[in-house]
Design a protein around this motif. Structure first.
Motif, PDB file in Angstrom:
ATOM      1  N   SER A  25      -8.229  -1.224  -4.463  1.00  0.00           N
ATOM      2  CA  SER A  25      -8.891  -1.110  -3.162  1.00  0.00           C
ATOM      3  C   SER A  25      -8.042  -1.794  -2.094  1.00  0.00           C
ATOM      4  N   LEU A  26      -8.249  -1.435  -0.840  1.00  0.00           N
ATOM      5  CA  LEU A  26      -7.511  -2.072   0.250  1.00  0.00           C
ATOM      6  C   LEU A  26      -7.838  -3.561   0.362  1.00  0.00           C
ATOM      7  N   ASP A  27      -9.099  -3.912   0.120  1.00  0.00           N
ATOM      8  CA  ASP A  27      -9.496  -5.322   0.182  1.00  0.00           C
ATOM      9  C   ASP A  27      -8.702  -6.180  -0.804  1.00  0.00           C
ATOM     10  N   THR A  28      -8.284  -5.568  -1.897  1.00  0.00           N
ATOM     11  CA  THR A  28      -7.566  -6.292  -2.937  1.00  0.00           C
ATOM     12  C   THR A  28      -6.289  -6.942  -2.407  1.00  0.00           C
ATOM     13  N   GLY A  70      -9.888   1.370  -6.485  1.00  0.00           N
ATOM     14  CA  GLY A  70     -10.057   2.034  -5.202  1.00  0.00           C
ATOM     15  C   GLY A  70     -10.724   3.394  -5.320  1.00  0.00           C
ATOM     16  N   ASN A 106       0.861  -1.181   0.000  1.00  0.00           N
ATOM     17  CA  ASN A 106       0.000   0.000   0.000  1.00  0.00           C
ATOM     18  C   ASN A 106       0.898   1.232   0.000  1.00  0.00           C
ATOM     19  N   ALA A 145      -5.618  -7.373   0.969  1.00  0.00           N
ATOM     20  CA  ALA A 145      -5.775  -7.773   2.376  1.00  0.00           C
ATOM     21  C   ALA A 145      -5.363  -9.217   2.627  1.00  0.00           C
ATOM     22  N   ARG A 146      -5.673 -10.113   1.705  1.00  0.00           N
ATOM     23  CA  ARG A 146      -5.386 -11.534   1.920  1.00  0.00           C
ATOM     24  C   ARG A 146      -4.453 -12.104   0.841  1.00  0.00           C
ATOM     25  N   GLY A 148      -8.461  -7.833  -8.411  1.00  0.00           N
ATOM     26  CA  GLY A 148      -8.883  -6.841  -7.426  1.00  0.00           C
ATOM     27  C   GLY A 148      -9.888  -5.867  -8.003  1.00  0.00           C
ATOM     28  N   TYR A 149      -9.991  -4.702  -7.342  1.00  0.00           N
ATOM     29  CA  TYR A 149     -11.012  -3.708  -7.681  1.00  0.00           C
ATOM     30  C   TYR A 149     -10.426  -2.297  -7.612  1.00  0.00           C
TER      31      TYR A 149
END
Length: 229
Positions: free
Chosen positions: A151-154, A174, A121, A156-157, A171-172
């Motif tokens: 996005s942050l969710d992209t 942001g 990030n 995260a894992r 991902g997506y």
């Protein structure tokens, strides 16, 4: 052409989706954010809201869903970002990838098989925000693709070494607060040699370094072929 450019050209004879496959190529339209575009003279292009309004105008006039462009484009978009002008007071304002501007949350797709090289990030204002770099090998030629402003969710894992197949959703897009002060878009860049970089690589250069970076970062449309659709 370089060996990598030949590999990219030969990979597919047809256009490759970089965003949601439900968006037809006919809904992609070109966007000029260059400093020579007189339409931007009265627009505070560094403000994500004004930038979005301009992009929306371009999309509306072209009945589009994705506005794209920017490879080796000289821009004023970075004029308010101090981190782009540190070296000898020479502005970094030449864009090394292609941007695909669409609504936040839009799916980002992998154009060819690859594995996660690194991710990060990059949350300094004006940077990429959440970023993923994949490594690819085709016909024994290895190279990298960078996906910025996610996005942050992209991330995260995500795990280094994770494999993605062509067409997978990586991902997506942001929102401006997450992609650090830009209207929602994907920065997509191809990198020949990445050196020691992890989760980051310059996406904008100055004029004196243009020859090096343009050779190391070929035009992404050699692979995607969206402009020729």
């Amino acid at each position: 052409m370089s060996e990598l450019e030949n590999v990219l050209m030969a990979y597919s004879k047809t256009s490759i989706s970089i965003l949601d496959k439900e968006i037809p190529f006919g809904k992609y339209c070109t966007l000029d954010l260059s400093s020579s575009n007189e339409s931007l003279a009265s627009i505070a292009i560094t403000d994500p809201n004004e930038c979005q309004q301009y992009i929306d105008t371009v999309l509306s006039s072209n009945d589009g869903m994705v506005a794209y462009g920017g490879y080796l484009e000289k821009r004023n978009l970075y004029a308010d970002k101090s981190s782009f002008s540190k070296e000898q007071h020479i502005a970094r304002n030449i864009h090394l990838g292609i941007d695909y501007w669409s609504v936040a949350g839009t799916k980002v797709l992998v154009p060819l098989d690859g594995t996660v090289h690194s991710f990060k990030n990059n949350d300094t204002v004006g940077d990429y925000g959440p970023t993923i770099i994949l490594k690819h090998t085709i016909n024994k030629v290895s190279f990298y693709t960078l996906y910025g402003h996610l996005s942050l969710d992209t991330i995260a894992r995500l795990e280094v070494g994770a494999a993605f197949k062509a067409g997978d959703c990586i991902g997506y897009l942001g929102t401006p607060d997450i992609n650090v002060n830009y209207a929602p878009h994907l920065h997509f860049q191809i990198i020949n040699s990445i050196g020691a970089y992890l989760g980051d690589y310059p996406g904008v250069c100055n004029g004196k370094d243009l020859e090096f970076y343009s050779n190391n970062c070929p035009n992404p449309d050699l692979l995607l072929k969206i402009a020729s659709h």
